[in-house]
Write a protein that holds these residues in place. Structure first.
Motif, PDB file in Angstrom:
ATOM      1  N   ASN A 282      26.008   3.632 -20.998  1.00  0.00           N
ATOM      2  CA  ASN A 282      24.566   3.600 -21.238  1.00  0.00           C
ATOM      3  C   ASN A 282      23.816   3.758 -19.921  1.00  0.00           C
ATOM      4  O   ASN A 282      24.311   3.383 -18.858  1.00  0.00           O
ATOM      5  CB  ASN A 282      24.176   2.300 -21.935  1.00  0.00           C
ATOM      6  N   LEU A 322      23.171  -3.095 -28.495  1.00  0.00           N
ATOM      7  CA  LEU A 322      24.508  -2.876 -27.945  1.00  0.00           C
ATOM      8  C   LEU A 322      25.390  -4.085 -28.227  1.00  0.00           C
ATOM      9  O   LEU A 322      25.115  -5.187 -27.732  1.00  0.00           O
ATOM     10  CB  LEU A 322      24.428  -2.671 -26.427  1.00  0.00           C
ATOM     11  N   ARG A 399      29.354   8.489 -30.763  1.00  0.00           N
ATOM     12  CA  ARG A 399      29.197   8.555 -29.305  1.00  0.00           C
ATOM     13  C   ARG A 399      27.719   8.660 -28.944  1.00  0.00           C
ATOM     14  O   ARG A 399      27.245   8.053 -27.981  1.00  0.00           O
ATOM     15  CB  ARG A 399      29.976   9.744 -28.735  1.00  0.00           C
ATOM     16  N   ARG A 401      25.219   7.533 -30.814  1.00  0.00           N
ATOM     17  CA  ARG A 401      24.627   6.222 -31.107  1.00  0.00           C
ATOM     18  C   ARG A 401      24.957   5.234 -29.998  1.00  0.00           C
ATOM     19  O   ARG A 401      24.121   4.418 -29.601  1.00  0.00           O
ATOM     20  CB  ARG A 401      25.162   5.694 -32.435  1.00  0.00           C
ATOM     21  N   LEU A 402      26.193   5.294 -29.499  1.00  0.00           N
ATOM     22  CA  LEU A 402      26.629   4.362 -28.460  1.00  0.00           C
ATOM     23  C   LEU A 402      25.837   4.541 -27.171  1.00  0.00           C
ATOM     24  O   LEU A 402      25.431   3.568 -26.536  1.00  0.00           O
ATOM     25  CB  LEU A 402      28.124   4.565 -28.183  1.00  0.00           C
ATOM     26  N   GLN A 403      25.590   5.799 -26.798  1.00  0.00           N
ATOM     27  CA  GLN A 403      24.893   6.081 -25.541  1.00  0.00           C
ATOM     28  C   GLN A 403      23.417   6.393 -25.736  1.00  0.00           C
ATOM     29  O   GLN A 403      22.724   6.769 -24.799  1.00  0.00           O
ATOM     30  CB  GLN A 403      25.575   7.243 -24.817  1.00  0.00           C
ATOM     31  N   LYS A 424      29.777   1.053 -33.087  1.00  0.00           N
ATOM     32  CA  LYS A 424      29.598   1.031 -31.631  1.00  0.00           C
ATOM     33  C   LYS A 424      30.575   0.057 -30.986  1.00  0.00           C
ATOM     34  O   LYS A 424      31.142   0.324 -29.924  1.00  0.00           O
ATOM     35  CB  LYS A 424      28.146   0.668 -31.282  1.00  0.00           C
ATOM     36  N   TYR A 425      30.767  -1.081 -31.649  1.00  0.00           N
ATOM     37  CA  TYR A 425      31.696  -2.093 -31.141  1.00  0.00           C
ATOM     38  C   TYR A 425      33.117  -1.531 -31.094  1.00  0.00           C
ATOM     39  O   TYR A 425      33.837  -1.695 -30.094  1.00  0.00           O
ATOM     40  CB  TYR A 425      31.647  -3.324 -32.040  1.00  0.00           C
ATOM     41  N   MET A 428      33.444   0.840 -28.224  1.00  0.00           N
ATOM     42  CA  MET A 428      33.534   0.126 -26.951  1.00  0.00           C
ATOM     43  C   MET A 428      34.943  -0.431 -26.731  1.00  0.00           C
ATOM     44  O   MET A 428      35.461  -0.407 -25.610  1.00  0.00           O
ATOM     45  CB  MET A 428      32.504  -1.006 -26.911  1.00  0.00           C
TER      46      MET A 428
END
Length: 462
Positions: A282, A322, A399, A401-403, A424-425, A428
């Motif tokens: 992020n 997050l 990916r 959504r995560l970033q 997302k979890y 990670m």
């Protein structure tokens, strides 16, 4: 004469009579005449009763003697008779005088307006310059919470205000597309094609903001004062060859070496570097704006909420939740968040800066393990790259959504309210296993948030 009395003083040649009336303002002289079947009076002026003025044939500052009033009435009678012979009369004369006075007044007002317009134009030319417009746009970006205001301000200061001082003080609405192209050309010839394109983009956005201010109420009203009706930057062309994506991820071994350098290092600095890396790429400037009140380690999974201000101007910052894997929770607890900002060097009063402070810390750690040409941006690209293979089980959408990028379209913007926390979890966790697993080992199955919490408790108790 008693109060309110009106008397005829005498008849006058060639027509009418001189009259006097004793009113609230004293005695006033009138010339009385006939116009058709009606009788009318025309004011001459006040009576001057000063001794010695009785026989004066010209009026004084105080008024008229009887002789001067008779002479004035006779002049009016001559005008009336002459005009009447031509088919008019005193009424027509008075109307002509009224029109002449109105025309004179209109000319004076027009001249005054012209002088004011010229003064306003001069003031506007000096006030609503190109420099004023581009800096006002930077302030507008800042008020919207856009981090890009810093980059825009730097580019404008260096490559417009300092490089083109005469253009900078010219009226913003007078700037042409050729002049914008010349500003871009200077950068292009210096080998700074990407900066040239960014200058075009920011200039185009500044002009578009001022142009749209007339019809878009969300734009501050002061942008209307620039009088922008066309966008000169929109008529220029970018350098397409300079817009190539800056893909320069670390190798997997470089990523792991970087992690080994910081994972067991003592102190606040190393903990900050670990936490940023464990947020899986992020943007550091967003992570560092994390506020202590937006940390929730009691939820399942534990999570933090940051805000992504990147995007179209006028849109509010996007909420970006997050989830935290156990290693990230442990690192965050070690940082002991307090005050307003969780990641700070002064007790939470201000946050760590992504450029000067974090940039220097991360580069030093990378250089220690022999990584050449390191920039913090390469970590973001690396996370995206190592999670991309199909075998990792992390889709392109997750990916993004995560970033916090690539989230657009009607479906994402208006209908999809799912938080994607679990996905997302899981991503990670996958990244953490890639980070901490040596090249010959297999990646272990992903743990659920509950199982990860149990592992964290076991680690702490051990």
């Amino acid at each position: 004469m008693a109060d309110g009395d009106t008397i005829t003083v005498c008849k006058v040649a060639p027509a009418g009579a001189l009259q006097a009336r004793n009113g609230k303002k004293g005695i006033l002289f009138f010339w009385r005449y006939s116009q058709g079947t009606t009788s009318k009076r025309l004011s001459i002026g006040p009576y001057d009763a000063t001794p010695g003025h009785v026989n004066k044939h010209t009026p004084t500052v105080a008024g008229y003697s009887i002789a001067a009033a008779i002479k004035a009435a006779e002049a009016m009678a001559v005008q009336h008779t002459t005009a009447k012979a031509a088919g008019g009369g005193m009424g027509e004369i008075l109307e002509q005088q009224k029109q002449a006075k109105a025309e004179a007044k209109a000319q004076q007002e027009a001249a005054a307006l012209a002088v004011k317009a010229a003064a306003d134009a001069t003031e506007a030319a000096a006030k609503y310059t190109l420099k004023a417009l581009i800096l006002a746009y930077c302030d507008h970006l800042q008020s919207l919470g856009r981090t890009s205001h810093k980059d825009a301000r730097s580019i404008f200061n260096l490559h417009v205000i300092d490089a083109w001082p005469q253009l900078a003080v010219a009226p913003a609405k007078s700037i042409t597309e050729e002049q914008v192209a010349d500003m871009m050309r200077r950068l292009h010839e210096a080998g700074k094609g990407r900066t040239a394109n960014k200058l075009r983009s920011y200039t185009r956005a500044a002009y578009q903001t001022a142009k749209a201010a007339k019809s878009k109420p969300s734009i501050p009203v002061h942008f209307k004062a620039y009088g922008i009706t066309h966008n000169p930057a929109a008529e220029t062309s970018p350098d397409e060859s300079a817009n190539k994506a800056d893909k320069n991820p670390l190798t997997l071994q470089e990523l792991r070496n970087y992690w080994k350098q910081i994972k067991d290092a003592p102190g606040h600095r190393a903990a900050v570097l670990r936490f940023v890396l464990l947020t899986a790429g992020n943007r550091p400037e967003q992570v560092f704006r994390l506020k202590t009140k937006d940390i929730d380690l009691t939820s399942t999974p534990p999570m933090v909420t940051i805000f992504d201000p990147k995007g179209r101007p006028g849109k509010p910052a996007r909420i970006h939740a997050l989830p935290l894997i156990p290693a990230a929770v442990e690192t965050l607890e070690a940082l002991k968040p307090q005050g307003e900002f969780a990641l700070s060097t002064d007790g939470g009063r201000t946050h760590i800066t992504a450029g000067s402070t974090y940039g220097a810390w991360s580069k030093a750690a990378a250089q220690a393990v022999g990584i050449v040409g390191f920039t913090p941006k390469r970590i973001r690209s690396t996370v995206e790259t190592v999670l991309a293979p199909k075998s990792m089980g992390v889709s392109k959408e997750i990916r993004g959504r995560l970033q916090s990028h690539g989230i657009s379209g009607v479906q994402a913007g208006h209908y999809d309210a799912y938080d994607y926390l679990q996905e997302k979890y899981d991503a990670m966790q996958t990244f953490y296993q890639i980070l901490t697993t040596d090249g010959s080992a297999k990646i272990l199955p992903m743990l659920s948030p509950q199982e990860s919490g149990q592992v964290l408790q076991l680690v702490k108790s051990a």
